[in-house]
Each structure stands twice: as structure tokens, then as C-alpha cells.
Write a protein that holds these residues in place. Structure first.
Motif, PDB file in Angstrom:
ATOM      1  N   LEU A  31      -9.073  16.985 -12.714  1.00  0.00           N
ATOM      2  CA  LEU A  31      -9.145  16.039 -13.828  1.00  0.00           C
ATOM      3  C   LEU A  31     -10.279  15.041 -13.623  1.00  0.00           C
ATOM      4  O   LEU A  31     -11.026  14.726 -14.563  1.00  0.00           O
ATOM      5  CB  LEU A  31      -7.814  15.301 -13.995  1.00  0.00           C
ATOM      6  N   ARG A  35     -13.494  14.639 -16.079  1.00  0.00           N
ATOM      7  CA  ARG A  35     -13.768  13.358 -16.756  1.00  0.00           C
ATOM      8  C   ARG A  35     -15.142  12.813 -16.407  1.00  0.00           C
ATOM      9  O   ARG A  35     -15.881  12.367 -17.289  1.00  0.00           O
ATOM     10  CB  ARG A  35     -12.673  12.333 -16.419  1.00  0.00           C
ATOM     11  N   ARG A  62      -3.432  18.583 -21.650  1.00  0.00           N
ATOM     12  CA  ARG A  62      -4.004  17.516 -20.815  1.00  0.00           C
ATOM     13  C   ARG A  62      -5.520  17.662 -20.692  1.00  0.00           C
ATOM     14  O   ARG A  62      -6.238  16.656 -20.687  1.00  0.00           O
ATOM     15  CB  ARG A  62      -3.327  17.501 -19.449  1.00  0.00           C
ATOM     16  N   LEU A  66      -8.179  14.739 -22.193  1.00  0.00           N
ATOM     17  CA  LEU A  66      -8.718  13.966 -21.074  1.00  0.00           C
ATOM     18  C   LEU A  66      -9.738  12.908 -21.489  1.00  0.00           C
ATOM     19  O   LEU A  66      -9.751  11.807 -20.941  1.00  0.00           O
ATOM     20  CB  LEU A  66      -9.327  14.910 -20.026  1.00  0.00           C
ATOM     21  N   TRP A  69      -7.727   9.812 -22.451  1.00  0.00           N
ATOM     22  CA  TRP A  69      -6.545   9.684 -21.599  1.00  0.00           C
ATOM     23  C   TRP A  69      -5.804   8.364 -21.798  1.00  0.00           C
ATOM     24  O   TRP A  69      -4.590   8.313 -21.658  1.00  0.00           O
ATOM     25  CB  TRP A  69      -6.897   9.901 -20.130  1.00  0.00           C
ATOM     26  N   THR A  72      -3.128   8.557 -24.702  1.00  0.00           N
ATOM     27  CA  THR A  72      -2.108   9.603 -24.694  1.00  0.00           C
ATOM     28  C   THR A  72      -1.000   9.280 -23.690  1.00  0.00           C
ATOM     29  O   THR A  72      -1.216   8.518 -22.752  1.00  0.00           O
ATOM     30  CB  THR A  72      -2.712  10.968 -24.299  1.00  0.00           C
ATOM     31  N   PHE A  75      -0.506  11.427 -19.058  1.00  0.00           N
ATOM     32  CA  PHE A  75      -0.965  11.191 -17.691  1.00  0.00           C
ATOM     33  C   PHE A  75      -0.099  10.149 -17.003  1.00  0.00           C
ATOM     34  O   PHE A  75       0.332   9.176 -17.619  1.00  0.00           O
ATOM     35  CB  PHE A  75      -2.444  10.765 -17.693  1.00  0.00           C
ATOM     36  N   GLU A  79      -2.381   8.927 -12.051  1.00  0.00           N
ATOM     37  CA  GLU A  79      -3.548   9.597 -12.640  1.00  0.00           C
ATOM     38  C   GLU A  79      -4.390   8.619 -13.444  1.00  0.00           C
ATOM     39  O   GLU A  79      -5.627   8.643 -13.366  1.00  0.00           O
ATOM     40  CB  GLU A  79      -3.090  10.760 -13.531  1.00  0.00           C
ATOM     41  N   ARG A  80      -3.741   7.748 -14.188  1.00  0.00           N
ATOM     42  CA  ARG A  80      -4.462   6.748 -14.979  1.00  0.00           C
ATOM     43  C   ARG A  80      -5.275   5.813 -14.082  1.00  0.00           C
ATOM     44  O   ARG A  80      -6.431   5.499 -14.374  1.00  0.00           O
ATOM     45  CB  ARG A  80      -3.493   5.925 -15.833  1.00  0.00           C
TER      46      ARG A  80
END
Length: 153
Positions: A31, A35, A62, A66, A69, A72, A75, A79-80
């Protein structure tokens, strides 16, 4: 660049291997790579890492979401925090990595994971710059990744 300086390219690949072994979840690593590659407009790396993420078992939803992100629910908090840190390291033209971004990552990630996020970001940014500058054409990459169980990754 890779053909004229293969020893430098191999050194970067070794750094890449080490950054992948630094303790981050393989799904999160992909990810982050996607990104950062989106931010850097590196079509070759976007193609490569979306294929690798899919091969690991990442969901289409996902991957597609992305670039948005923050908007949404797909995540996790970890992850954020990692995505925010990676974005801040990638876009240094906006200034230094903000304290609140670093502190938010440090609040939910172990110190070794914060370091691993930064190293993974540095490495993909280097690959993005090589691929974009070298005009590497996307589309031919075939992933060699094997599916992982997210619970044990």
C-alpha cells in the motif's frame, strides 16, 4: 541508468530487500509503495505494486480507494498513520514532516515500524525517480508474489 550503473541499482535492490524485511506487514508495504508511486506519477511502479498487492491477496476495493484513503473506512488506524507518514516523507516540498503526522504514527506503530515505514518510503521514492526519469514503460511486469493470509502476515 540501471544498465549503465548496475552496481548502484543492485545496491538499491538490496536496500529494498532489507526494507521489506524490517518488520512491516507485507500488505502495508505494498500500500505504501502504491501510494508513493501515485504521488510521484510513476506509472511503472503503480502497475508493479498493484499487481504485487493483488497477488498477495489485497482487495481491489482498497487498491482502488488508496488515492482517497482519508475519505474511506477501508483502512485501519495503523495503516492511516503509516500512509500519512509516507505521504509526508514523499512530499517534502510542503516542508518538513509535520510533528503531528510523526507523532500520530509513533502513537500506533512500534518504533521499529515507524523506521520501517520511512525506509520503505525512501526506497520506493528512489525507484520512482529512476523509473520516471528513465521513462520505464508500464504493463509488462508479472508478479511473482504468492498469496498470504492477512492474519499471519
Amino acid at each position: 541508468m540501471t544498465a549503465t550503473h548496475p552496481e548502484m541499482y543492485e545496491t538499491l535492490r538490496e536496500l529494498h530487500r532489507r526494507s521489506e524485511a524490517a518488520g512491516l506487514d507485507p500488505f502495508l508495504i505494498e500500500l505504501l509503495k502504491i501510494r508513493c508511486s501515485q504521488i510521484n506519477h510513476c506509472a511503472f511502479c503503480i502497475d508493479m505494486h498493484t499487481k504485487d498487492a493483488r497477488a498477495l491477496g489485497e482487495t481491489e476495493q482498497r487498491i482502488y480507494a488508496l488515492s482517497a484513503w482519508r475519505e474511506t473506512p477501508f483502512f485501519t488506524e495503523r495503516e492511516r498513520a503509516a500512509l500519512a507518514l509516507a505521504e509526508s516523507v514523499t512530499v517534502l516540498t510542503d516542508g518538513f514532516v509535520p510533528d503531528e503526522v510523526y507523532d500520530a504514527a509513533a502513537a500506533v506503530l512500534e518504533p521499529v515500524e515507524v523506521s520501517a515505514v520511512v525506509w520503505a518510503t525512501v526506497v520506493i521514492n528512489a525507484f520512482n525517480r529512476l523509473a520516471v526519469t528513465g521513462r520505464t514503460v508500464p504493463g509488462s511486469y508479472v508478479s511473482q508474489r504468492k498469496p498470504l493470509d492477512r492474519a499471519t502476515a
